[in-house]
Design a protein around this motif. Sequence first.
Motif, mmCIF file in Angstrom:
data_model
loop_
_atom_site.group_PDB
_atom_site.id
_atom_site.type_symbol
_atom_site.label_atom_id
_atom_site.label_comp_id
_atom_site.label_asym_id
_atom_site.label_seq_id
_atom_site.Cartn_x
_atom_site.Cartn_y
_atom_site.Cartn_z
ATOM 1 N N LEU A 268 0.831 -1.205 0.000
ATOM 2 C CA LEU A 268 0.000 0.000 0.000
ATOM 3 C C LEU A 268 0.868 1.259 0.000
ATOM 4 O O LEU A 268 0.579 2.232 -0.702
ATOM 5 N N GLU A 269 1.932 1.248 0.790
ATOM 6 C CA GLU A 269 2.829 2.406 0.828
ATOM 7 C C GLU A 269 3.464 2.635 -0.539
ATOM 8 O O GLU A 269 3.542 3.777 -1.022
ATOM 9 N N LEU A 270 3.917 1.572 -1.197
ATOM 10 C CA LEU A 270 4.494 1.711 -2.535
ATOM 11 C C LEU A 270 3.440 2.193 -3.521
ATOM 12 O O LEU A 270 3.714 3.088 -4.348
ATOM 13 N N LEU A 301 -6.830 -0.494 -0.914
ATOM 14 C CA LEU A 301 -6.685 0.935 -0.638
ATOM 15 C C LEU A 301 -7.951 1.488 0.007
ATOM 16 O O LEU A 301 -7.887 2.304 0.939
ATOM 17 N N HIS A 302 -9.099 1.038 -0.479
ATOM 18 C CA HIS A 302 -10.357 1.513 0.101
ATOM 19 C C HIS A 302 -10.494 1.030 1.543
ATOM 20 O O HIS A 302 -10.964 1.780 2.419
ATOM 21 N N ALA A 303 -10.062 -0.201 1.814
ATOM 22 C CA ALA A 303 -10.136 -0.712 3.187
ATOM 23 C C ALA A 303 -9.219 0.072 4.107
ATOM 24 O O ALA A 303 -9.534 0.277 5.278
ATOM 25 N N GLY A 306 -10.190 4.419 2.617
ATOM 26 C CA GLY A 306 -11.545 4.793 2.237
ATOM 27 C C GLY A 306 -11.710 5.481 0.908
ATOM 28 O O GLY A 306 -12.748 6.085 0.657
ATOM 29 N N VAL A 307 -10.708 5.396 0.014
ATOM 30 C CA VAL A 307 -10.830 6.027 -1.302
ATOM 31 C C VAL A 307 -10.332 5.075 -2.377
ATOM 32 O O VAL A 307 -9.596 4.130 -2.103
ATOM 33 N N SER A 308 -10.718 5.334 -3.629
ATOM 34 C CA SER A 308 -10.231 4.556 -4.759
ATOM 35 C C SER A 308 -8.857 5.061 -5.184
ATOM 36 O O SER A 308 -8.452 6.179 -4.835
#
Length: 328
Positions: A268-270, A301-303, A306-308
Amino acid sequence: MHRIVVFALDGVIPFELGIPARIFGAAKGPDGESLYEVITCTVDGGPIRTDADFSIAVEHGAEALAGADTVVIPATHRLGPISREGRLPEPLAEAIARIRPGTRLVSICTAAYVLAAAGLLDSRPATTHWSHAEPFQMLFPQVKVNPNVLFVDDGDVLTSAGVAAGVDLCLHIVRRDHGSETANSVARRCVVPPWRDGGQAQFIERPIPEESTATTAATRAWALERLHLPLPLAELAAHSRMSRRTFTRRFRDEMGVSPGQWLILQRLELARRLLEASDLPVDGVALRAGFGTAASLRQHLHAAIGVSPMAYRRTFRPMGPELEPAGV
């Protein structure tokens, strides 16, 4: 230059008082220029007692609040009628009234009481130190208190839990203002983790690792260079020359999360860095970060925030018209 005004109250805790100047003061642009001006004020511009065995002197009074783009209020344990009655003393209320509408407001730890007593958290989500969450909620039932997170970003009003969570929140603001590369640079300068998501629990029980020469550090460094690959647990354990059971136990002892959870966080960070700083399409970001498909990246990312992916990219990189792939 964005002006940060740190509003120090009687009994301010020195650690929290120093966080904004240290974090925002370390934020530099591409040519080394300062991105923020940080000044400190008190209600009357005079010296103020801290929660330690010393006082501090500042150069500004409450009039500085009128020129702020962001106001940060650090924690204090001397809240007086604020924590007992939910009421601001008149001098403090007059000072808060100087803040211009639209100014970004930030509280660290118990300073959430000040924002709530001023009516600035009504019907908003917010947090404070976990030990104050219950009495805070009882005193201000109109506030949507979440006691389980490091910080809450509600747009122009942001609140954090105690102590180090103030660092997390200030880094988050730098990241929101200037992107992950700048925030990561600040974190390196200050020798703190660059990102702990605001949804992370305030208290995470992490057992002390067993004393051993064998650690998972080399395998973690190896995995960070291969996030685009599947990296199953068996392969990670083999690289570390441990059994899967031993590797999983030792990894959790060292990092506080399972190998799978850690990989998701690193990916997610990458992905966030790529969405901010590259022109790769979302499918390409998903592949580079190891999620495989845009749908998988969107789900994770949404989890997390909260955004796409495209909504995240638009937040950090305003662009012209661009079609968002279906389901992304």
